[in-house]
Write a protein that holds these residues in place. Structure first.
Motif, PDB file in Angstrom:
ATOM      1  N   SER A  48       2.645   8.537   2.060  1.00 11.31           N
ATOM      2  CA  SER A  48       3.481   7.448   1.476  1.00 11.31           C
ATOM      3  C   SER A  48       5.055   7.860   1.566  1.00 11.31           C
TER       4      SER A  48
ATOM      5  N   TRP B 275      -5.601   6.724   1.793  1.00  5.59           N
ATOM      6  CA  TRP B 275      -4.417   6.619   2.159  1.00  5.59           C
ATOM      7  C   TRP B 275      -3.335   7.851   1.812  1.00  5.59           C
TER       8      TRP B 275
ATOM      9  N   ARG C 199       0.719  -1.301   0.110  1.00  7.82           N
ATOM     10  CA  ARG C 199      -0.036  -0.035  -0.022  1.00  7.82           C
ATOM     11  C   ARG C 199       0.779   1.255  -0.151  1.00  7.82           C
TER      12      ARG C 199
ATOM     13  N   ARG D 277       0.636   9.027  -6.126  1.00  5.21           N
ATOM     14  CA  ARG D 277       0.726  10.425  -5.761  1.00  5.21           C
ATOM     15  C   ARG D 277       1.601  11.043  -6.830  1.00  5.21           C
TER      16      ARG D 277
ATOM     17  N   THR E 100      -1.078  16.236   1.221  1.00  5.30           N
ATOM     18  CA  THR E 100      -1.413  15.333   0.376  1.00  5.30           C
ATOM     19  C   THR E 100      -2.972  15.048   0.284  1.00  5.30           C
TER      20      THR E 100
ATOM     21  N   LEU F 295      -5.451   8.270  -2.710  1.00 10.11           N
ATOM     22  CA  LEU F 295      -4.789   9.409  -1.765  1.00 10.11           C
ATOM     23  C   LEU F 295      -5.665   9.839  -0.622  1.00 10.11           C
TER      24      LEU F 295
ATOM     25  N   GLY G  93       0.689   4.183  -2.828  1.00  9.60           N
ATOM     26  CA  GLY G  93       0.597   5.464  -2.660  1.00  9.60           C
ATOM     27  C   GLY G  93       1.280   6.274  -3.314  1.00  9.60           C
TER      28      GLY G  93
END
Length: 174
Positions: free
Chosen positions: A155, A152, A17, A25, A85, A149, A21
């Motif tokens: 990152s 989650w 995961r 991103r 983010t 994003l 991410g």
């Protein structure tokens, strides 16, 4: 002989995961940087592209068209750095929903326009056909990245993680 148990699906997800991410991103950052970069050189054309949707007065379309490339570039830079983010992903999601709705509206009303997402956009020349379905599907894919994003946001290799004092990729759920 020792047998090592295979990692559980949850364990594999926890390992994978954070790297998904990073990919989401950086992928969404690239989209915004390219989209904004292609428009920033000709803000008048960007205004004409927004006006081609015929959903607002020309003056407002011109202002939005002039501001949009800078918003896209700012989102791209924030996502590239991994700063704010979740907020950047939320704004991205809202913009993408607006773009999808605009394209669907143009399609439903029989307009023949180029969406202007990665260039000047505007009315298509006689004989040219719009490609609304691929544009909507593409934007739905970008929306999926933004959604990932939103859920989650943390990152590896992000300013958010650095500011939080989190250099690891474990326990990055928020």
């Amino acid at each position: 002989m020792t047998v090592t148990p295979s990692p559980s699906p949850a364990g594999r997800w926890q390992t994978l995961r954070p790297w998904l991410g990073v990919a989401a991103r950086l992928g969404l950052a690239a989209v915004w940087l390219i989209a904004g970069g292609t428009k920033v050189g000709d803000l008048a054309a960007s205004g004409r592209a927004v006006n081609a949707y015929q959903v607002m007065p020309y003056e407002l379309a011109t202002v939005i068209g002039a501001a949009l490339p800078f918003v896209e570039l700012a989102l791209g830079l924030l996502l590239l750095a991994g700063l704010a983010t979740r907020v950047s992903a939320g704004i991205s999601a809202v913009l993408l929903v607006v773009f999808i709705a605009g394209i669907a509206s143009a399609w439903a009303r029989g307009l023949a326009i180029d969406c202007g997402c990665f260039g000047s956009g505007g009315q298509l020349a006689a004989g040219e056909t719009p490609s609304y379905l691929p544009e909507i599907l593409r934007d739905l894919g970008f929306l999926a990245l933004a959604g990932f994003l939103l859920i989650w946001p943390r990152s590896p290799f992000s300013v958010d993680g650095w500011l939080a004092g989190d250099d690891t990729v474990e326990d990055t759920d928020e």
